[in-house]
Design an enzyme around this catalytic site. Structure first.
Site, mmCIF file in Angstrom:
data_model
loop_
_atom_site.group_PDB
_atom_site.id
_atom_site.type_symbol
_atom_site.label_atom_id
_atom_site.label_comp_id
_atom_site.label_asym_id
_atom_site.label_seq_id
_atom_site.Cartn_x
_atom_site.Cartn_y
_atom_site.Cartn_z
ATOM 1 N N SER A 1 7.566 -38.387 -33.139
ATOM 2 C CA SER A 1 8.336 -37.317 -32.513
ATOM 3 C C SER A 1 8.654 -37.619 -31.055
ATOM 4 C CB SER A 1 7.564 -35.997 -32.594
ATOM 5 O OG SER A 1 7.219 -35.701 -33.927
HETATM 6 N N1 SAH Z 1 3.393 -36.469 -35.149
HETATM 7 C C1 SAH Z 1 3.841 -37.623 -35.883
HETATM 8 C C2 SAH Z 1 5.060 -37.253 -36.691
HETATM 9 C C3 SAH Z 1 5.283 -38.114 -37.871
HETATM 10 S S1 SAH Z 1 6.663 -37.629 -38.859
HETATM 11 C C4 SAH Z 1 4.163 -38.706 -34.888
HETATM 12 O O1 SAH Z 1 4.580 -38.363 -33.786
HETATM 13 O O2 SAH Z 1 4.027 -39.898 -35.215
HETATM 14 C C5 SAH Z 1 5.917 -36.483 -39.973
HETATM 15 C C6 SAH Z 1 4.933 -37.039 -40.954
HETATM 16 O O3 SAH Z 1 4.608 -36.000 -41.875
HETATM 17 C C7 SAH Z 1 5.398 -38.203 -41.797
HETATM 18 O O4 SAH Z 1 4.580 -39.318 -41.528
HETATM 19 C C8 SAH Z 1 5.247 -37.713 -43.235
HETATM 20 O O5 SAH Z 1 4.789 -38.720 -44.124
HETATM 21 C C9 SAH Z 1 4.226 -36.616 -43.083
HETATM 22 N N2 SAH Z 1 4.186 -35.595 -44.134
HETATM 23 C C10 SAH Z 1 5.228 -35.001 -44.777
HETATM 24 N N3 SAH Z 1 4.776 -34.108 -45.673
HETATM 25 C C11 SAH Z 1 3.409 -34.119 -45.602
HETATM 26 C C12 SAH Z 1 2.361 -33.416 -46.290
HETATM 27 N N4 SAH Z 1 2.611 -32.505 -47.237
HETATM 28 N N5 SAH Z 1 1.086 -33.696 -45.948
HETATM 29 C C13 SAH Z 1 0.799 -34.623 -45.000
HETATM 30 N N6 SAH Z 1 1.739 -35.320 -44.333
HETATM 31 C C14 SAH Z 1 3.033 -35.079 -44.622
#
Ligand code: SAH
Length: 221
Positions: free
Chosen positions: A64
């Site tokens: 993000s």
């Molecule tokens: N805060 C993280 C954001 C990653 S993007 C960063 O800054 O790196 C969001 C993430 O949510 C992705 O990696 C995706 O695989 C995960 N995601 C989506 N649905 C999910 C779920 N039901 N449970 C756990 N993770 C999930």
């Protein structure tokens, strides 16, 4: 040498969060000054790690934008005593920031490769109060509930009911919610004695939340 260059970029990023985005919580700003964001992005993109944007990570996911990380952290209003649940650990960057702000962080990531790497990066930075596990985070993590704060870093069609149920009275949940996979509003839910109140904190765009209480199938792949 390299480390020094990143330190200055980090300092500039924090100044931008303060002046351009009105982030005021000094604890959040300090955490973002401390955690080396370039460690959490693919090596080829490290020079862009402190820019004002999201970046791609493995498995078609994203780290993000710094502003979003700061804003969501600020909305949780954490203290050193807080217990936090994070859904969508991705690179582990937000997890590391939360670990600086709270007592304990329980993070969930549905893609095994990302969960493993996120945990390894966090450990390599000497952060020991955050655990990353791989499963569907829309169920929450009941074993460690109730939480003072819940942060969801992926956009769902609605607020997953189990996550509200796992909040302490007075606890806060921050999640992007929207009717389509492409656009959401940043929603904050505060649990109180009677039920909960819900606030809208403006438009945002996240990757989809996939799971039992999120979007049902993964059409992004
Ligand atoms: N805060 C993280 C954001 C990653 S993007 C960063 O800054 O790196 C969001 C993430 O949510 C992705 O990696 C995706 O695989 C995960 N995601 C989506 N649905 C999910 C779920 N039901 N449970 C756990 N993770 C999930």
């Amino acid at each position: 040498m390299f480390g020094e260059e990143f330190r200055m970029q980090r300092e500039r990023m924090v100044e931008g969060l303060r002046s351009r985005y009105q982030i005021k919580d000094e604890r959040v700003l300090n955490a973002m000054r401390e955690v080396p964001r370039h460690v959490f992005v693919p090596e080829a993109l490290q020079s862009r790690a402190y820019g004002d944007h999201a970046l791609p990570i493995a498995a078609s996911q994203t780290i993000s934008q710094p502003y979003i990380v700061a804003r969501m952290s600020e909305l949780l209003e954490l203290t050193k005593e807080s217990r936090v649940l994070e859904i969508g650990a991705g690179s582990g960057y937000q997890t590391a920031i939360l670990a600086k702000l709270a007592a304990q962080v329980f993070a969930i990531e549905r893609i095994a490769e990302l969960a493993r790497e996120a945990q390894a990066r966090i450990r390599s930075l000497g952060i020991y109060n955050a655990t990353v596990k791989c499963f569907d985070g829309t169920f929450g993590w009941n074993a460690h509930a109730p939480y003072n704060g819940v942060l969801v870093a992926a956009g769902g069609p609605e607020v997953p009911e189990p996550l509200v149920a796992q909040l302490k009275i007075g606890g806060r949940l921050v999640i992007p919610v929207g009717p389509t996979r492409e656009a959401q509003s940043l929603v904050r839910v505060i649990r109180n004695e009677e039920g909960y109140e819900r606030e809208d904190h403006g438009p945002c765009a996240f990757v989809p939340l996939i799971g039992r209480y999120g979007w049902t199938t993964d059409e992004t792949k």
